[in-house]
Design an enzyme around this catalytic site. Structure first.
Site, mmCIF file in Angstrom:
data_model
loop_
_atom_site.group_PDB
_atom_site.id
_atom_site.type_symbol
_atom_site.label_atom_id
_atom_site.label_comp_id
_atom_site.label_asym_id
_atom_site.label_seq_id
_atom_site.Cartn_x
_atom_site.Cartn_y
_atom_site.Cartn_z
ATOM 1 N N GLU A 241 47.961 77.792 17.071
ATOM 2 C CA GLU A 241 48.059 77.716 18.535
ATOM 3 C C GLU A 241 49.424 77.191 18.978
ATOM 4 O OE1 GLU A 241 45.442 78.623 21.029
ATOM 5 O OE2 GLU A 241 45.075 79.711 19.177
ATOM 6 N N THR B 253 53.189 75.716 16.884
ATOM 7 C CA THR B 253 53.586 74.578 16.055
ATOM 8 C C THR B 253 54.060 73.395 16.890
ATOM 9 O OG1 THR B 253 55.884 75.321 15.881
ATOM 10 C CG2 THR B 253 54.325 76.171 14.227
#
Length: 400
Positions: A377, A379
């Site tokens: 989702e 880094t």
């Protein structure tokens, strides 16, 4: 204004989720950690049916008693439930039928008809490609309109629950030369000719949750399976708005990922506290951190970091429920929770010594599971970049 006291309806959902984590997830967490690439655990099928009947994946929630215009809805309920279930086992929570990341995309940008048609399915999300990771705008999977059908071609990797789900929400471009504005998301149901699961990955953590690679070869889907407008924006402002609609999915899914990190870190911290208490190390909150032992001080710092993450998660979810732009807050809570979640679980392994490193406790499993939460989702580095753009008022082309 956000009210930090949860209404009774949300408290009930939170308590129910914790009971589920305690009585169902925890007892089988180690069992399924050792079994990778299995079918959906049978223990989870009735749970998925129960949550679906309760409307946990739809716009539910109730209103804050302070104002009729202030809502605590689906987003707040989701982060609370996710945090509690992750306390039990993140991998099992991600494997519950009907609670896929693709469902969040459909809720974010789907039409009422699409929500009705696909909302009851278990929808995975397919964004990442072999040459496209953190830069979502570099998607190369193509979608070409042919009569009343879209034809998809390309490859996706690291798609959570893609092999078990009923459908996959796929990011594809209508025109590779037009950048972000041409990227759209499409719903592809399992069994559609031209879509094939290439492999499921072997992983360090979340082992019970399948992570698949998908190939699309002249895969045809109905014209109405596109989420959002099929038009490609022709002005800079319109292009920005169009891609922003696609990216809105992340604003809805990043707070729950933060809640996963919060839940697993809290679980590891509680086990560590119980273990230390048995050894005679008791936390005394009447003393300042400077008058505490090094071990006590370390525990206090971790608790403070965890509480900060929790409050950021609640704020981002509350803003989403109240239709307030929350891109910065979603990235803030995901970055904070992802970082401290991994830090706390690893520190708990260290503090618990050989017990923390062995399989007698779940602490080492929690540490392995937590690492991915700082990666998928978006880094840690990508979240910080998004936050910086929001704070400085810069566009993606101005600040890379």
């Amino acid at each position: 204004m956000i009210n930090l006291e949860l209404p009774k309806k949300l408290q009930m959902a939170q308590n129910m989720s914790h009971q589920l984590a305690s009585t169902v997830f925890r007892p089988i967490a180690r069992k399924y950690d050792k079994i990778e690439h299995c079918d959906t655990p049978q223990e989870l099928i009735p749970i998925g049916q129960m949550l679906k009947s309760m409307g946990m994946s739809s716009e539910t929630g109730g209103k804050d008693s302070s104002s009729d215009s202030v809502k605590n809805g689906a987003n707040m309920m989701q982060v609370l439930a996710t945090g509690e279930m992750s306390w039990g086992c993140i991998g099992l929570m991600l494997s519950i039928p009907g609670l896929g990341l693709g469902n969040a995309a459909i809720q974010a940008v789907g039409t009422p008809e699409q929500k009705k048609k696909f909302g009851g399915l278990h929808c995975a999300m397919a964004i990442t490609e072999p040459g496209c990771g953190s830069d979502s705008a570099a998607v190369k999977t193509s979608a070409v309109l042919d009569g009343d059908e879209w034809v998809l071609n390309g490859e996706k990797i690291f798609a959570t629950a893609a092999s078990r789900g009923d459908a996959v929400v796929v990011w594809a471009t209508l025109d590779k030369h037009k950048g972000k504005a041409a990227i759209k998301s499409f719903v592809v149901e399992q069994g559609t000719p031209g879509m094939s699961i290439v492999r499921c990955e072997d992983k360090m953590g979340l082992r019970v949750s399948d992570t698949a690679a998908i190939l699309f070869s002249d895969c045809r889907i109905p014209k109405d399976n596109i989420l959002g407008s099929p038009e490609i924006a022709d002005t800079a402002e319109a292009r920005k708005k169009a891609f922003g609609g696609v990216m809105q999915t992340f604003d809805n899914t990043r707070p729950p990922v933060g809640a996963m990190a919060y839940g697993v870190a809290r679980a590891a911290l509680e086990i560590t506290k119980d273990l230390l208490l048995k050894e005679g190390v008791e936390l005394n909150y009447d003393r300042t951190i400077n008058n505490s032992s090094a071990l006590q001080a370390e525990m206090y710092r971790m608790e403070a970091e965890l509480e900060a993450a929790r409050l950021l998660i609640l704020k981002a979810a509350w803003m989403a429920d109240n239709k307030q732009p929350n891109s910065k807050q979603a990235s803030m809570c995901k970055a904070k929770a992802g970082r401290v979640g991994n830090k706390i679980t690893l520190k708990c392994v260290e503090l618990c010594g050989s017990l923390g490193y062995g399989e007698e406790l779940l602490v080492e499993k929690f540490a392995r599971d937590s690492k991915i939460l700082d990666i998928f989702e978006g880094t840690q580095q990508i979240q910080q970049l998004i936050i910086a753009r929001n704070v400085l008022g810069k566009s993606s082309s101005e600040l890379k």
